[in-house]
Design a protein around this motif. Structure first.
Motif, PDB file in Angstrom:
ATOM      1  N   GLN A   1     -11.986 -20.405  33.483  1.00  0.00           N
ATOM      2  CA  GLN A   1     -12.883 -19.458  33.094  1.00  0.00           C
ATOM      3  C   GLN A   1     -13.681 -19.721  32.057  1.00  0.00           C
ATOM      4  O   GLN A   1     -14.922 -19.497  31.906  1.00  0.00           O
ATOM      5  CB  GLN A   1     -12.211 -18.259  33.308  1.00  0.00           C
TER       6      GLN A   1
ATOM      7  N   GLN B   1      -3.987 -12.432  23.719  1.00  0.00           N
ATOM      8  CA  GLN B   1      -2.778 -13.578  23.468  1.00  0.00           C
ATOM      9  C   GLN B   1      -2.580 -14.628  24.525  1.00  0.00           C
ATOM     10  O   GLN B   1      -1.612 -14.897  25.515  1.00  0.00           O
ATOM     11  CB  GLN B   1      -1.191 -12.901  23.196  1.00  0.00           C
TER      12      GLN B   1
ATOM     13  N   ILE C   1      -4.810 -18.431  34.522  1.00  0.00           N
ATOM     14  CA  ILE C   1      -5.266 -18.684  35.901  1.00  0.00           C
ATOM     15  C   ILE C   1      -4.221 -18.452  36.614  1.00  0.00           C
ATOM     16  O   ILE C   1      -2.861 -18.313  36.073  1.00  0.00           O
ATOM     17  CB  ILE C   1      -6.004 -20.366  36.051  1.00  0.00           C
ATOM     18  N   SER C   2      -4.275 -18.438  38.044  1.00  0.00           N
ATOM     19  CA  SER C   2      -3.325 -17.871  38.916  1.00  0.00           C
ATOM     20  C   SER C   2      -3.328 -18.729  40.365  1.00  0.00           C
ATOM     21  O   SER C   2      -4.292 -19.604  40.514  1.00  0.00           O
ATOM     22  CB  SER C   2      -3.492 -16.416  39.284  1.00  0.00           C
ATOM     23  N   GLY C   3      -2.568 -18.221  41.283  1.00  0.00           N
ATOM     24  CA  GLY C   3      -2.653 -18.785  42.382  1.00  0.00           C
ATOM     25  C   GLY C   3      -3.590 -17.972  43.613  1.00  0.00           C
ATOM     26  O   GLY C   3      -4.174 -17.157  42.978  1.00  0.00           O
ATOM     27  N   GLY C   4      -3.342 -18.287  44.786  1.00  0.00           N
ATOM     28  CA  GLY C   4      -4.383 -17.480  45.496  1.00  0.00           C
ATOM     29  C   GLY C   4      -4.400 -18.252  46.824  1.00  0.00           C
ATOM     30  O   GLY C   4      -4.355 -19.327  46.973  1.00  0.00           O
TER      31      GLY C   4
ATOM     32  N   CYS D   1       3.094 -18.598  43.726  1.00  0.00           N
ATOM     33  CA  CYS D   1       1.561 -18.844  44.047  1.00  0.00           C
ATOM     34  C   CYS D   1       0.847 -17.650  44.212  1.00  0.00           C
ATOM     35  O   CYS D   1       0.015 -17.567  45.148  1.00  0.00           O
ATOM     36  CB  CYS D   1       1.752 -19.662  45.397  1.00  0.00           C
ATOM     37  N   ALA D   2       1.235 -16.832  43.277  1.00  0.00           N
ATOM     38  CA  ALA D   2       0.597 -15.373  43.483  1.00  0.00           C
ATOM     39  C   ALA D   2      -0.990 -15.293  42.745  1.00  0.00           C
ATOM     40  O   ALA D   2      -0.681 -15.821  41.582  1.00  0.00           O
ATOM     41  CB  ALA D   2       1.481 -14.282  43.325  1.00  0.00           C
ATOM     42  N   PRO D   3      -1.923 -14.451  43.297  1.00  0.00           N
ATOM     43  CA  PRO D   3      -2.983 -14.280  42.223  1.00  0.00           C
ATOM     44  C   PRO D   3      -3.020 -13.391  41.051  1.00  0.00           C
ATOM     45  O   PRO D   3      -3.744 -13.561  40.232  1.00  0.00           O
ATOM     46  CB  PRO D   3      -4.000 -14.074  43.433  1.00  0.00           C
ATOM     47  N   LEU D   4      -1.978 -12.313  41.366  1.00  0.00           N
ATOM     48  CA  LEU D   4      -2.292 -11.512  40.231  1.00  0.00           C
ATOM     49  C   LEU D   4      -1.085 -11.194  39.354  1.00  0.00           C
ATOM     50  O   LEU D   4       0.089 -11.582  39.624  1.00  0.00           O
ATOM     51  CB  LEU D   4      -2.125  -9.947  41.033  1.00  0.00           C
ATOM     52  N   PHE D   5      -1.604 -11.025  38.110  1.00  0.00           N
ATOM     53  CA  PHE D   5      -0.298 -11.245  37.053  1.00  0.00           C
ATOM     54  C   PHE D   5       0.779 -10.303  37.248  1.00  0.00           C
ATOM     55  O   PHE D   5       1.901 -10.476  36.705  1.00  0.00           O
ATOM     56  CB  PHE D   5      -1.209 -11.065  35.703  1.00  0.00           C
TER      57      PHE D   5
ATOM     58  N   ARG E   1       3.200 -11.664  39.245  1.00  0.00           N
ATOM     59  CA  ARG E   1       3.629 -13.111  38.860  1.00  0.00           C
ATOM     60  C   ARG E   1       4.641 -12.239  37.645  1.00  0.00           C
ATOM     61  O   ARG E   1       5.616 -12.890  37.583  1.00  0.00           O
ATOM     62  CB  ARG E   1       2.772 -13.881  38.083  1.00  0.00           C
TER      63      ARG E   1
ATOM     64  N   ALA F   1      -1.031 -22.631  39.307  1.00  0.00           N
ATOM     65  CA  ALA F   1      -2.028 -22.034  39.272  1.00  0.00           C
ATOM     66  C   ALA F   1      -3.204 -22.831  39.335  1.00  0.00           C
ATOM     67  O   ALA F   1      -3.112 -23.877  39.032  1.00  0.00           O
ATOM     68  CB  ALA F   1      -2.051 -21.137  37.886  1.00  0.00           C
TER      69      ALA F   1
ATOM     70  N   HIS G   1       2.200 -15.851  28.600  1.00  0.00           N
ATOM     71  CA  HIS G   1       1.285 -14.988  28.361  1.00  0.00           C
ATOM     72  C   HIS G   1       1.975 -13.885  28.355  1.00  0.00           C
ATOM     73  O   HIS G   1       2.230 -13.025  28.974  1.00  0.00           O
ATOM     74  CB  HIS G   1       0.580 -14.976  30.103  1.00  0.00           C
TER      75      HIS G   1
ATOM     76  N   GLU H   1       0.843 -10.679  27.356  1.00  0.00           N
ATOM     77  CA  GLU H   1       0.064  -9.766  27.736  1.00  0.00           C
ATOM     78  C   GLU H   1      -0.779 -10.089  29.067  1.00  0.00           C
ATOM     79  O   GLU H   1      -1.041 -11.193  29.343  1.00  0.00           O
ATOM     80  CB  GLU H   1      -0.796  -9.077  26.999  1.00  0.00           C
TER      81      GLU H   1
ATOM     82  N   PRO I   1      -3.800 -10.732  31.239  1.00  0.00           N
ATOM     83  CA  PRO I   1      -4.999 -11.195  30.815  1.00  0.00           C
ATOM     84  C   PRO I   1      -6.177 -10.062  31.318  1.00  0.00           C
ATOM     85  O   PRO I   1      -6.133 -10.000  32.464  1.00  0.00           O
ATOM     86  CB  PRO I   1      -5.377 -12.616  31.383  1.00  0.00           C
ATOM     87  N   PRO I   2      -6.908  -9.702  30.518  1.00  0.00           N
ATOM     88  CA  PRO I   2      -7.792  -8.587  30.856  1.00  0.00           C
ATOM     89  C   PRO I   2      -9.004  -8.859  31.694  1.00  0.00           C
ATOM     90  O   PRO I   2      -9.404  -7.983  32.614  1.00  0.00           O
ATOM     91  CB  PRO I   2      -8.410  -8.040  29.584  1.00  0.00           C
TER      92      PRO I   2
ATOM     93  N   TRP J   1      -9.089 -11.361  34.103  1.00  0.00           N
ATOM     94  CA  TRP J   1      -8.775 -12.129  35.429  1.00  0.00           C
ATOM     95  C   TRP J   1      -9.248 -11.324  36.481  1.00  0.00           C
ATOM     96  O   TRP J   1      -8.936 -10.057  36.607  1.00  0.00           O
ATOM     97  CB  TRP J   1      -7.262 -12.474  35.344  1.00  0.00           C
ATOM     98  N   ARG J   2      -9.620 -11.970  37.534  1.00  0.00           N
ATOM     99  CA  ARG J   2     -10.074 -11.617  38.865  1.00  0.00           C
ATOM    100  C   ARG J   2      -9.422 -11.967  40.145  1.00  0.00           C
ATOM    101  O   ARG J   2      -9.141 -13.327  40.134  1.00  0.00           O
ATOM    102  CB  ARG J   2     -11.688 -11.803  38.966  1.00  0.00           C
ATOM    103  N   ARG J   3      -9.210 -11.189  41.000  1.00  0.00           N
ATOM    104  CA  ARG J   3      -8.621 -11.623  42.109  1.00  0.00           C
ATOM    105  C   ARG J   3      -9.179 -12.774  42.643  1.00  0.00           C
ATOM    106  O   ARG J   3      -8.506 -13.562  43.484  1.00  0.00           O
ATOM    107  CB  ARG J   3      -8.321 -10.413  43.299  1.00  0.00           C
TER     108      ARG J   3
END
Ligand SMILES: [Zn+2]
Lengths: 91, 255
Positions: A10, A58, A88-91, B132-136, B139, B157, B180, B182, B184-185, B187-189
């Motif tokens: 991003q 952080q 970043i993440s999965g999805g 493999c999940a999208p939301l922190f 996770r 990821a 991580h 905290e 991440p403010p 991050w979007r789905r």
């Protein structure tokens, strides 16, 4: 001093570059560098690197390939390379 | 880690003969895979491919966790979903597709996502977890339980043409909260990605699980591979534990 900052994901998309140079005073530390990055690129980048109190988020970050311990952020030196891993993440 | 292996049948030996010849794996590794169980959350772009490769490799049991029904926008990357199953539960489609490939394995299809309430139970069911999940928040819940129960956690990821992967061995490597500290403010789905990117890192995630469970090779313990498929740049970064991590710092072995 000159600092090179590398971005991923991003942050790469929102800064429009994979790396860039910042010329900062020799007293510049990591929080000050994050503020300079937000200042150069504005809100879309600010919301990733700074929180509502303007303190650094952080994120996973490396200085010369060594992972930053946010409890004790390292000093920066001339020629340092900072790699900021945009979360970043999965999805 | 210790997985109780299960003896192979002649059918197993016939199906897996190409991988039984892999040095460091062999019949013993295959028996361990057959005796092993893996939780995959969720079975989207990444998780579908992780699940498919583990099914192909002969894993004994998969616990698939993913809420919701298949949407058209899933089909560019969620390879365990099919067009004819649009509007039906994702995990049902995933289970059917995986069983077409491997009807010998057992699959628990759970139509929910990981939460603070179900993480303990679901992580407790398996030997290894693949995130493999999208939301922190999902996770972090998985990470907390994996660390508490001492279960390895493969972290995958992706974003656009980029991806990264690491393997968490509780007490030896950094955990997700070390990386991580905290949420991440920004991050979007929903984010841009190709199925070929999720598929690449999904295959790597499956390989990590096979290595940890089968006892071969060098898993990405304390290392993160990052890749940008736009220019095919791959890097390996060394990771360090956060000495003040609220999740794992009480576990004393350092990596
Ligand atoms: Zn930790």
């Amino acid at each position: 001093m000159n600092i090179t900052v590398e971005y991923t994901a991003q942050l790469k998309a929102r800064t429009g570059c994979s790396d860039e140079t910042f010329e900062v005073d020799s007293s510049c530390d990591l929080p000050a560098l994050f503020s300079a990055i937000a200042g150069r690129h504005g809100d879309p980048v600010r919301e990733i690197v700074l929180d509502a109190q303007d303190t650094p988020v952080q994120v996973l970050c490396f200085v010369n390939d060594k992972q930053v311990d946010w409890g004790a952020p390292p000093q920066l030196a001339e020629g340092a390379k900072i790699t900021i891993m945009s979360p970043i993440s999965g999805g | 880690m210790t997985v109780q292996g299960k003896p192979l049948t002649d059918e197993d030996r016939a199906i897996y003969e190409w991988q039984l010849d892999v040095p460091g794996f062999g019949e013993e590794g295959q028996e361990r895979l057959k005796g092993a169980s893996v939780l995959i959350s969720r079975v989207g772009g990444l998780g579908s491919v992780v699940a498919y490769e583990l099914a192909a490799a002969g894993i004994g049991r998969l616990v698939l966790v993913h809420a919701g029904n298949i949407k058209p926008s899933d089909l560019n990357r969620q390879l365990a979903m099919t067009h004819d199953a649009l509007g039906t539960p994702r995990v049902v489609s995933a289970k059917r597709r995986l069983n077409e490939l491997n009807p010998r394995m057992s699959i628990d299809a759970i139509s929910e996502n990981i939460t603070d309430d179900n993480a303990e139970r679901l992580v407790g069911e398996v030997d290894l977890v693949v995130d493999c999940a999208p939301l922190f928040e999902e996770r972090f819940a998985m990470n907390r339980e994996a660390v508490r129960q001492g279960k390895p956690l493969v972290e995958c990821a992706m974003y656009e043409l980029e991806a990264h992967i690491t393997t968490i061995i509780p007490g030896q490597t950094p955990c997700l909260a070390c990386l991580h500290p905290e949420e991440p403010p920004a991050w979007r789905r929903r984010f841009p990605v190709f199925g070929a990117v999720s598929g690449t890192v999904g295959c790597m995630g499956a390989m990590e699980a096979i290595k940890v469970l089968g006892g071969l090779g060098a898993p990405l313990a304390g290392r993160m591979v990052t890749m940008d498929l736009r220019d095919m740049t791959f890097r390996t970064m060394k990771l360090t534990r956060n000495p003040n991590c609220p999740i794992c710092s009480h576990l004393n072995k350092r990596c």
